[in-house]
Design a protein around this motif. Sequence first.
Motif: not given
Length: 270
Positions: A222-241, A243-252
């Motif tokens: 259902m999700v991929n029909t509405i927005f293909p690969n939405l979940v992986p995109l959200l994972v990438i955006l969460l990682s960016w947010w 690391m860049s906004k909360k200064n969480i290290s790559s190890l954490k």
Amino acid sequence: MKKLSKKALKESWIRWEAGYLVDMTYQWEMAFGFCDSMIPILKDLYPNNPQEVQKGLKRHSGFYCTEPQIGSIIGGVVCGLEEERANGVEIDDDTINSIKVGLMGPLAGIGDAMVPGMLIPLLLSIAVGISRDGSIIGPLFYIIAYLGAMVPISYTLFMKGYTLGTKSIDILIGETAQKVRKAINVLGAIVVGGVGASYVSLNLNFTIGAANGSKGIVANEMVNTIFPNLVPLLVILLSWWLMSKKNISSLKMILVFLIIALAGVAIGIF
């Protein structure tokens, strides 16, 4: 007139390439790696004057941090300045340090966008694709390709910095350099985005409305029909947010995603 030998310049570059991260600290970053690279230069310029060698080592022991491959040009520029100083040109410690500090920021911006921001993700994506079946060719490809690209580039820039001397400053921090840096940043973002879209994979493993014999709706389809690969995109955006906004290290970040993955599999989300 004193002239740096080719041997001293090559040894200086080799010391930089081999040691810029060997003794890196939070307080001094790459300072002592840079200082070590200046030893053959100072000894070549002051063969019978250990006091000047000592002063030079102290001069180059201050905080220093830049992208090491593209930033190798700074070492070449400093070699040229040291040569001019040894020949009587009025270049004091503050002038040399000011030039180092003034160049290391812009070159870090260019180098970080080109090397860890673009080249390394691109080479790793190719290496991962080659090694999907467990082949050792992937790691070997990455090592050979990276060194094959970076070693000659670093050496050429180092020697070019020595040749140009202070003339290289306008080239490196001028208006054209700023435009190039912005273009490289955009290209690096596109490459990283492409790598993420190709290799980040996460599927939802549950159905909605499955009751009384009904198959229900498969959440992932259902999700991929509405927005293909939405979940992986959200994972990438969460990682960016994080690391860049909360200064969480790559190890954490690795620990966070490990916990999320374990919990998601345990309760049947993934």
